[in-house]
Design a protein around this motif. Sequence first.
Motif, PDB file in Angstrom:
ATOM      1  N   PRO A 252       4.984 -40.124   0.995  1.00  0.00           N
ATOM      2  CA  PRO A 252       6.400 -40.498   1.041  1.00  0.00           C
ATOM      3  C   PRO A 252       7.330 -39.341   0.740  1.00  0.00           C
ATOM      4  CG  PRO A 252       5.127 -42.145  -0.123  1.00  0.00           C
ATOM      5  CD  PRO A 252       4.223 -40.974   0.083  1.00  0.00           C
ATOM      6  N   LEU A 253       6.878 -38.478  -0.211  1.00  0.00           N
ATOM      7  CA  LEU A 253       7.704 -37.311  -0.507  1.00  0.00           C
ATOM      8  C   LEU A 253       7.844 -36.422   0.721  1.00  0.00           C
ATOM      9  CD1 LEU A 253       9.267 -35.642  -2.555  1.00  0.00           C
ATOM     10  CD2 LEU A 253       7.093 -34.567  -3.222  1.00  0.00           C
ATOM     11  N   ASN A 254       6.764 -36.198   1.485  1.00  0.00           N
ATOM     12  CA  ASN A 254       6.802 -35.386   2.695  1.00  0.00           C
ATOM     13  C   ASN A 254       7.698 -36.018   3.753  1.00  0.00           C
ATOM     14  OD1 ASN A 254       6.200 -33.300   4.385  1.00  0.00           O
ATOM     15  ND2 ASN A 254       4.291 -34.213   5.143  1.00  0.00           N
ATOM     16  N   LEU A 255       7.608 -37.334   3.869  1.00  0.00           N
ATOM     17  CA  LEU A 255       8.459 -38.015   4.842  1.00  0.00           C
ATOM     18  C   LEU A 255       9.924 -37.891   4.460  1.00  0.00           C
ATOM     19  CD1 LEU A 255       6.364 -41.260   5.509  1.00  0.00           C
ATOM     20  CD2 LEU A 255       6.645 -39.271   7.002  1.00  0.00           C
ATOM     21  N   GLN A 256      10.229 -37.944   3.226  1.00  0.00           N
ATOM     22  CA  GLN A 256      11.617 -37.782   2.802  1.00  0.00           C
ATOM     23  C   GLN A 256      12.148 -36.383   3.126  1.00  0.00           C
ATOM     24  OE1 GLN A 256      11.730 -38.788  -1.304  1.00  0.00           O
ATOM     25  NE2 GLN A 256      11.316 -40.976  -0.964  1.00  0.00           N
ATOM     26  N   VAL A 257      11.262 -35.406   2.956  1.00  0.00           N
ATOM     27  CA  VAL A 257      11.677 -34.036   3.310  1.00  0.00           C
ATOM     28  C   VAL A 257      11.976 -33.937   4.798  1.00  0.00           C
ATOM     29  CG1 VAL A 257      10.903 -31.657   3.461  1.00  0.00           C
ATOM     30  CG2 VAL A 257      10.456 -32.974   1.387  1.00  0.00           C
ATOM     31  N   TYR A 258      11.154 -34.545   5.635  1.00  0.00           N
ATOM     32  CA  TYR A 258      11.400 -34.515   7.070  1.00  0.00           C
ATOM     33  C   TYR A 258      12.672 -35.270   7.431  1.00  0.00           C
ATOM     34  CZ  TYR A 258       7.330 -32.091   8.911  1.00  0.00           C
ATOM     35  OH  TYR A 258       6.424 -31.130   9.252  1.00  0.00           O
ATOM     36  N   GLU A 259      12.889 -36.364   6.760  1.00  0.00           N
ATOM     37  CA  GLU A 259      14.127 -37.087   7.023  1.00  0.00           C
ATOM     38  C   GLU A 259      15.338 -36.235   6.661  1.00  0.00           C
ATOM     39  OE1 GLU A 259      13.899 -40.698   4.904  1.00  0.00           O
ATOM     40  OE2 GLU A 259      12.387 -41.609   6.223  1.00  0.00           O
ATOM     41  N   LEU A 260      15.240 -35.552   5.562  1.00  0.00           N
ATOM     42  CA  LEU A 260      16.333 -34.688   5.145  1.00  0.00           C
ATOM     43  C   LEU A 260      16.543 -33.547   6.152  1.00  0.00           C
ATOM     44  CD1 LEU A 260      18.455 -33.749   3.103  1.00  0.00           C
ATOM     45  CD2 LEU A 260      16.625 -32.551   1.868  1.00  0.00           C
ATOM     46  N   LEU A 261      15.423 -32.922   6.571  1.00  0.00           N
ATOM     47  CA  LEU A 261      15.542 -31.808   7.520  1.00  0.00           C
ATOM     48  C   LEU A 261      16.090 -32.269   8.863  1.00  0.00           C
ATOM     49  CD1 LEU A 261      12.236 -29.838   6.781  1.00  0.00           C
ATOM     50  CD2 LEU A 261      14.564 -29.203   6.169  1.00  0.00           C
ATOM     51  N   THR A 262      15.624 -33.385   9.348  1.00  0.00           N
ATOM     52  CA  THR A 262      16.113 -33.867  10.647  1.00  0.00           C
ATOM     53  C   THR A 262      17.583 -34.251  10.572  1.00  0.00           C
ATOM     54  OG1 THR A 262      15.218 -36.033  10.041  1.00  0.00           O
ATOM     55  CG2 THR A 262      13.881 -34.635  11.479  1.00  0.00           C
ATOM     56  N   TRP A 267      23.020 -32.764  12.145  1.00  0.00           N
ATOM     57  CA  TRP A 267      24.362 -32.360  11.740  1.00  0.00           C
ATOM     58  C   TRP A 267      24.717 -30.997  12.340  1.00  0.00           C
ATOM     59  CZ3 TRP A 267      25.898 -31.068   5.996  1.00  0.00           C
ATOM     60  CH2 TRP A 267      27.278 -30.869   5.933  1.00  0.00           C
ATOM     61  N   ILE A 268      23.827 -30.017  12.216  1.00  0.00           N
ATOM     62  CA  ILE A 268      24.090 -28.671  12.738  1.00  0.00           C
ATOM     63  C   ILE A 268      24.236 -28.694  14.257  1.00  0.00           C
ATOM     64  CG2 ILE A 268      23.111 -26.364  12.998  1.00  0.00           C
ATOM     65  CD1 ILE A 268      21.788 -26.762  10.252  1.00  0.00           C
ATOM     66  N   PRO A 327      16.364 -35.769  16.511  1.00  0.00           N
ATOM     67  CA  PRO A 327      17.132 -34.658  15.927  1.00  0.00           C
ATOM     68  C   PRO A 327      16.449 -33.305  16.089  1.00  0.00           C
ATOM     69  CG  PRO A 327      17.132 -36.526  14.445  1.00  0.00           C
ATOM     70  CD  PRO A 327      16.158 -36.862  15.521  1.00  0.00           C
ATOM     71  N   VAL A 328      15.084 -33.309  15.954  1.00  0.00           N
ATOM     72  CA  VAL A 328      14.378 -32.034  16.098  1.00  0.00           C
ATOM     73  C   VAL A 328      14.507 -31.502  17.528  1.00  0.00           C
ATOM     74  CG1 VAL A 328      12.128 -30.914  15.961  1.00  0.00           C
ATOM     75  CG2 VAL A 328      12.773 -32.619  14.254  1.00  0.00           C
TER      76      VAL A 328
END
Length: 570
Positions: A252-262, A267-268, A327-328
């Motif tokens: 779940p921690l890894n998935l949260q990181v991907y959600e944050l990055l995407t 946004w960018i 997003p990616v």
Amino acid sequence: MEILFIVNYCQVANITSSDDEQDSFHDLSELEGEENINGSGTDAVQSTAMYMEADDTLSSHLAANTQTCSDQNNTNGLIRKTINGIETQTRNSQGLIPPHISQIYDELFVIHQKLQREALLFRHEAALAKIRDVEEEVHTKFRIIKEQHEAEVKQLTEALREITKENRRLKSSFDTLKERNDSLKKQLSDISELNKKLEGQARKVQARLENLQRKHEFLTVQKSKDVYQVVQQSKPVKQEKGTVVSKIAKVPLNLQVYELLTALMDWISDQDLSKVKTQEEREGSHKLLLTQNSKKTYTQEKCMKLLPVVAEQLQWMPFVNSKLHMPVIKFIYWSIRQLDTGMQHAAMASTMRRLGEEVFKGVASKGRLHSSPEQPNESKSKSAAFFKSSFMPLRFLSTLIVLKTVTQADYLAQAFDSLCVDLKTDEGKSLFLEYQCVPVLLNHLKISSKGLLSSALDGLLQMTMESDSLQPFLEACSNESFFRTCSVLLRTPKLDLQILEKLCVILQKLSRIKSNKKMFELFTLHLMIQELQRTTHPDHAFLCINLNSILFNLGLARSNSLASSPSTSH
């Protein structure tokens, strides 16, 4: 003087006649008649003497006035004729002049004429002598002038010969220098091209080396993970359960990181990278400010650093939620669009190729990430489909990435087929405008590949169908890049008829916009359209209708020469 002589002569004749009449009237004696006759003879002698004196005076007068001789000769001739007529008439009427006197007179008159002729001859000889003198003087001066002229001509000829020799020498030297200069220019051009090729190869090798290093690092990490997993499998079940619990805690921690990055990528992409269109339009006007150039360079540098990392992370896409794929892919697309021009795109050639192939084929991977503790030992095969996704926005963006990065003809053909299918829907047309796809298709409007050229035109033709997206699409095409590309295509000799028809349909739509008339004139498209109209066979009715419609919209043809509005598809 001759007139005075005539008057005296007439007086003498009258006196003699009157005396004779008186002698015959009074019947004088013979002696008196003889005396009268002698008296008349004396008068005649006196008259003759007077004539001779007058003749001498006349001769001297004529000799003294040589300048007016020619004018007086006519007058003298008339006077002499008059005198001869008077004398003859008088002698014939009266018969008083003795024959010997008349003979003397005639002889004197002949002598007078000869003297006049001699005087005239002398004058002519004098005139001829003067003419000879003048002629000799003229010849002398002419000879002197001619000698001077020949000397000057000789001098100028020598000077001209020297100047000609000098000019030839200078021309020879100039030709030699020009040949050397051309040779040096050619050598410099060859060296520059070789240098560019070597620089390009060096950049490609460097990029390839970096990719290989990253791939090696990734494989090393992957191998270490596989070894770790094998070791964990060899441990007792209790220990394996503990490991699974730890993995479950980490997933779940890894998935949260991907959600944050995407979310950050999304946004960018929307706020910064998608502004490439505005910058392209300003680039055409050559009025970019220094700050904008520096910002664009900064953005390109960041994209060059991030794209290889994102390409590596595509392998993890099967393990994350499919909603995070969009997003990616969007971030990859806008980053590639930022590198459309310049040397950056060439430096990223290997990364671009890898991105295109993975997006086209999709990513498949086997892993042991588990979402629940109930299936700790189950190994699932997962994949992430991009180009073949059923979700149209993801598939559409993946198609654009393939068109921007892949060079294989079969991949590009499939991408164009997918694009044309999507553009038949209103959603596809909206995505086309949203992601500013006109420059992507312009890169494939080249005569070098007729198959891809026709497919690219098919995609543009789909956008010319009547819909809400038609006007924005035409405005997106109303720029110098699009018209320059069309101009290059129309200048191609023996262009395929179908390609020409498709291109004319698009130009017919663009000619409806009045502001595009200057674009047609800027790239001389109106002249090429007129030439096509003149040379196109009447059997090609569809092409003729579109050509006439273009000229009519540009104000270059009469309305009665046009048929009804042409169709927009072939």
